[in-house]
Design a protein around this motif. Structure first.
Motif, short mmCIF file in Angstrom:
data_model
loop_
_atom_site.label_atom_id
_atom_site.label_comp_id
_atom_site.label_asym_id
_atom_site.label_seq_id
_atom_site.Cartn_x
_atom_site.Cartn_y
_atom_site.Cartn_z
N VAL A 166 0.85 -1.22 0.06
CA VAL A 166 -0.27 0.04 -0.09
C VAL A 166 0.83 1.22 0.01
CG1 VAL A 166 -1.92 1.23 1.09
CG2 VAL A 166 -1.51 -1.28 1.51
N ASP A 167 0.51 2.00 -0.90
CA ASP A 167 0.97 3.53 -0.93
C ASP A 167 0.12 4.46 -1.02
OD1 ASP A 167 2.88 5.48 -0.90
OD2 ASP A 167 3.66 4.89 -2.89
N PHE A 168 -0.12 5.23 0.05
CA PHE A 168 -1.61 6.16 -0.19
C PHE A 168 -1.12 7.62 0.33
CE2 PHE A 168 -3.02 6.46 4.36
CZ PHE A 168 -2.20 5.34 4.82
N ALA A 169 -1.91 8.34 0.00
CA ALA A 169 -1.63 9.90 0.40
C ALA A 169 -0.52 10.30 0.26
CB ALA A 169 -2.49 10.15 1.69
N ASP A 170 0.04 10.96 1.38
CA ASP A 170 1.27 11.69 1.33
C ASP A 170 2.38 10.60 1.85
OD1 ASP A 170 3.33 13.61 1.00
OD2 ASP A 170 2.56 14.70 3.09
N ARG A 171 2.52 9.54 1.27
CA ARG A 171 3.57 8.55 1.72
C ARG A 171 3.24 8.10 3.06
NH1 ARG A 171 4.40 7.65 -3.38
NH2 ARG A 171 6.09 8.81 -4.19
N CYS A 172 1.88 8.00 3.32
CA CYS A 172 1.49 7.70 4.87
C CYS A 172 1.68 6.33 5.44
CB CYS A 172 -0.07 8.02 4.96
SG CYS A 172 -0.40 9.71 4.86
N CYS A 227 -1.73 12.60 7.23
CA CYS A 227 -2.09 11.34 7.27
C CYS A 227 -2.87 11.06 8.52
CB CYS A 227 -0.80 10.53 7.48
SG CYS A 227 0.36 10.74 6.09
N PRO A 264 -6.48 4.43 2.82
CA PRO A 264 -6.01 4.01 1.55
C PRO A 264 -7.22 3.31 0.81
CG PRO A 264 -5.48 2.30 3.05
CD PRO A 264 -5.85 3.69 3.83
N THR A 265 -7.48 3.71 -0.29
CA THR A 265 -8.50 3.46 -1.33
C THR A 265 -7.85 2.31 -2.28
OG1 THR A 265 -7.72 4.92 -3.07
CG2 THR A 265 -9.11 5.53 -1.42
N ASP A 298 -4.70 2.72 -4.28
CA ASP A 298 -3.61 2.80 -3.52
C ASP A 298 -2.81 1.52 -3.47
OD1 ASP A 298 -3.80 5.61 -3.03
OD2 ASP A 298 -5.17 4.97 -1.39
N HIS A 355 8.36 -1.94 -5.98
CA HIS A 355 7.72 -0.50 -6.05
C HIS A 355 8.55 0.52 -5.19
CE1 HIS A 355 4.92 2.68 -5.44
NE2 HIS A 355 4.99 2.57 -4.13
#
Lengths: 344, 434
Positions: free
Chosen positions: A230-236, A258, A263-264, A267, A277
């Motif tokens: 998972v990699d979401f939003a601001d590298r949260c 964060c 995550p969606t 993400d 990744h």
């Protein structure tokens, strides 16, 4: 010729030797077969034993019990004995792994725990600050076939390569005695690279340019099946973690971006076997600042030899993560680095 | 049969043939010097060395750690090899003609395999426990057989392993192993006495002193020299009473070990800086007080035994040298005790000078005794002490090169004279004999 009575004593002495060996083996075999099985993450180094072929010296994350993990009375104690019996409580940390939830000299009433002994006199950091205890559990050596130790090292990965942690399968007796059953490799590997180093610090000369390094973190699928990260939003999913060798370092600022982010499905990143990744993290950005004297500063503004790690953590199970197949669930820390961009 | 016993038997047979003694007296004379069951050192060393090498070879074979060998087979190999070695020894022991060396060698191999098996089991189960414990367990296995057989090789192996265990504990883990002196004192010394074995007594005393020093050093270095001085004095003075016991051969090992310890401590205390340690507080820790109490009790017991021996009379002119040594050492113990009880701080030359005088007097007495008894080891010990004192004071005692040169010339001349004195005594003794 020996007298018959002496022969009886000799037979008894030989039987005693055999009984000692049998008891050693029987106790471990019993734990091996009936003990509670947990996995513990390690960072192996590879020495060689002249008399016993190869063995891999294992260093577990739970070998170092941080001061906040120690029972309050112990954390305050200064004059502790070496080789004192310690019980480290374990809690699940995802992927079947267990991590230290705390430690003390009293045997826990329940829950998985592992029995060990303090390796050194209790370590005191600079200015007498307690920095926790180093505990050995009697499972720090993995004997392997001659020559196999090197192969394990290569699989583990060198300093500037992708590193795949070894996860040791351990059986625990009700009293906390541990026996190694085997080992496996983490499904996820991690690589840390320094993309940009700050200018070297010089005494009495103002530093020009960024004070902190820019890093690249690579997550790679080290298994034979697809893996989801998972990699979401601001590298949260990534966190800056201080490495405390002495007095506590300034903690990272909790990123506002964060706090509410989740995550969606977009993400989720599915990695095929061997795929990776990568993300770049510039520690100059406020997202990665730390709190010093109540003010957020970048780590390059700190004095001394402060070390940090970047840690990848799978967010708490929530839709859509809860139902995701092949999701890697856990946390994985990078090698430690300092503000000059020197990787340990 | 030892060389001395062979000589005694030949001589007594001659005396009997010449009518100097009757058969009853022959039997009494032979009974006075019973033969110990020890075999020659060469055979003991060779059989033990062979067992050690085979044991190491087996450990290295296992070191292949061939993964294809199932765990059960590895365990069976370890247990089987151990049982086979001991079993073969026991089977050979029942057969005629007896071959004591082979039986000893096979049992020694079995105990070596016992040690190897401890590590093999640890390897199979990846055990990384406190490794000195393995040496303790191994030594207990050897000690059990040493008593059961009884065997000098097993006892020596047990002693070596106990010393190694206690040494590793204190030097690597800073842990004082108080069980080590107890193990030697209760587990090996009685065996040496029971077997009337001077060799085992010598090594048991040496290891006892060493492990006691390890245990005390694990607590505090300061009282170490004082404790060893009193312990060495107790051992040496006990040698005076040894000829009156049922184990007269104990005299030599008691004297040798006690002398070495006392001379070493005396040498240390002859330095003003080191002598100052005597006055430090030594009784703060109960373990240290216990060690000092035991040493003082042993010393008092030795003095009492020596006084009893002297009161019985019957000692010869040559024994006066030994009594002189004991008197000097008793003075040294009195100074040690005085400094400790009075908490003399610093001390300096006031404390070091008496020890210097005692050391030089002891060395002189050793040379005289060695020359009179024709025992080169005593002469050598005395000369070595003189040489050590001279060399150690080279830098700080003498103001000029000329003074240093004079002292070295004096030492050289002294050693030359001692050599001549010894040779003359030896010639005289040969003339008397012929």
């Amino acid at each position: 010729m020996t007298r018959p009575s002496a022969r009886l004593w000799i037979a008894l002495a030989v039987t005693a030797q055999l009984a000692v060996l049998a008891s050693m083996a029987a106790e471990r075999e019993w734990i091996f077969r009936t003990g509670q099985v947990v996995y513990l993450r390690t960072a192996p180094v590879d020495p060689r034993d002249l008399f016993r072929g190869d063995f891999v010296r294992l260093q577990y994350e739970i070998n170092h019990v941080r001061p906040e993990g120690l029972d309050p009375l112990l954390a305050a104690a200064r004059d502790r004995r070496r080789h004192e019996v310690m019980y480290t409580r374990l809690r699940p940390a995802g992927e079947g792994l267990y991590e230290a939830a705390g430690a003390g000299t009293a045997r826990p009433a329940d829950g998985p725990f592992i029995r060990g002994r303090t390796e050194d006199a209790w370590r005191l950091g600079w200015r007498g600050a307690a920095v926790g205890a180093v505990v050995k559990y009697g499972i720090e050596q993995l004997f392997v076939e001659e020559g196999a130790g090197r192969a394990i090292e290569e699989r583990r990965g060198a300093r500037d390569q992708l590193q795949v942690p070894m996860e040791v399968e351990v059986a625990l007796s009700p009293g906390g005695t541990a026996v190694i059953r085997g080992y496996r490799w983490s499904r996820l590997g991690m690589k840390l690279e320094v993309v940009r180093r700050p200018e070297p610090r010089r005494p009495n000369v103002p530093q020009v340019g960024p004070l902190s390094p820019k890093l690249r973190i690579t997550l790679a699928n080290a298994s034979d099946a697809p893996l989801v990260v998972v990699d979401f939003a601001d590298r949260c999913a990534f966190h800056l973690v201080p490495v405390d060798w002495g007095p506590p370092l300034p903690p990272p600022v909790a990123a506002e971006s964060c706090r509410t982010a989740a995550p969606t499905a977009a993400d989720l990143i599915t990695l095929a076997p061997g795929a990776a990744h990568s993300v770049e993290i510039d520690l100059v950005e406020p997202r990665w600042h730390v709190l010093k004297d109540g003010k957020p500063v970048e780590i390059g503004a700190l004095q001394g030899f402060a070390q940090y790690r970047l840690e990848y953590r799978t967010p708490e199970p929530a839709a859509p993560l809860a139902q995701t197949a092949n999701l890697w669930r856990g946390r994985m820390a990078s090698q430690s680095f300092n503000a000059s961009g020197v990787v340990d | 049969m030892s060389r001395q016993h062979r000589w005694l038997r030949q001589e007594v047979a001659r005396w009997r043939a010449e009518g100097l003694v009757d058969e009853a007296l022959v039997q009494r004379l032979l009974a006075r010097y019973p033969e110990t069951t020890e075999r020659g050192w060469g055979r003991i060393v060779l059989s033990a060395l062979g067992a050690v090498l085979v044991g190491l070879g087996v450990i290295l074979v296992f070191a292949y750690n061939w993964q294809a060998i199932p765990k059960a087979v590895k365990l069976a190999l370890a247990f089987g090899a151990l049982a086979a070695a001991h079993g073969a020894a026991m089977a050979r022991d029942r057969r005629q003609p007896p071959n004591r060396a082979l039986v000893e060698g096979l049992h020694a191999l079995g105990t070596m395999l016992f040690g190897a098996a401890i590590w093999l089991v640890a390897q199979i189960y990846h055990i990384d426990e406190h490794y000195p414990n393995a040496f303790l367990v191994w030594s207990l296995g050897a000690l059990a057989l040493a008593w059961a057989m009884p065997s000098l090789v097993q006892a020596l192996l047990a002693l070596f392993l106990v010393a190694f265990w206690a040494g590793v504990e204190v030097f690597q883990f800073r842990a004082a192993m108080h069980a080590a002196p107890l193990l030697v004192a209760a587990g090996v010394l009685p065996l040496a006495w029971r077997r009337r074995s001077p060799a085992l007594l010598f090594w048991a005393l040496a290891v006892l002193v060493a492990v006691t020093a390890f245990a005390v050093a694990g607590i505090d270095f300061d009282p170490l020299v004082a404790l060893l001085y009193v312990t060495g004095a107790a051992i040496l003075i006990a040698s005076i009473a040894a000829p009156e016991t049922s184990f007269p051969e104990a005299e030599r090992p008691l004297h040798a070990v006690g002398l070495f310890v006392v001379l070493a401590c005396n040498f240390v205390l002859s330095f003003p800086g080191l002598a100052g340690y005597l006055g430090r507080q030594h009784f703060a820790r109960p373990e240290l007080a216990a060690y000092l109490g035991v040493a003082a009790t042993l010393f008092a017991a030795s003095l009492a035994a020596a006084a009893w021996r002297l009161s019985r009379g019957g000692w010869g002119r040559l024994d006066a040298y030994r009594h002189g040594q004991a008197a000097l050492i008793a003075v040294g113990v009195a100074i040690v005790a005085g400094c400790m009880l009075a908490h003399v701080k610093g001390g300096g030359w006031a404390v070091a000078l008496p020890f210097k005088v005692i050391g030089l007097a002891l060395a002189t007495l050793l040379i005289l005794e060695g020359s009179a008894r024709l025992q080169p080891r005593l002469v050598g010990a005395g000369c070595l002490y003189f040489a050590l004192i001279t060399v150690s004071r080279y830098a700080d005692l003498f103001g000029s090169l000329l003074a240093r040169a004079a002292v070295f010339v004096a030492l050289g001349v002294g050693l030359f004279l001692v050599g001549n004195f010894y040779a003359r005594n030896r010639r005289r003794a040969q003339q008397v004999r012929t």
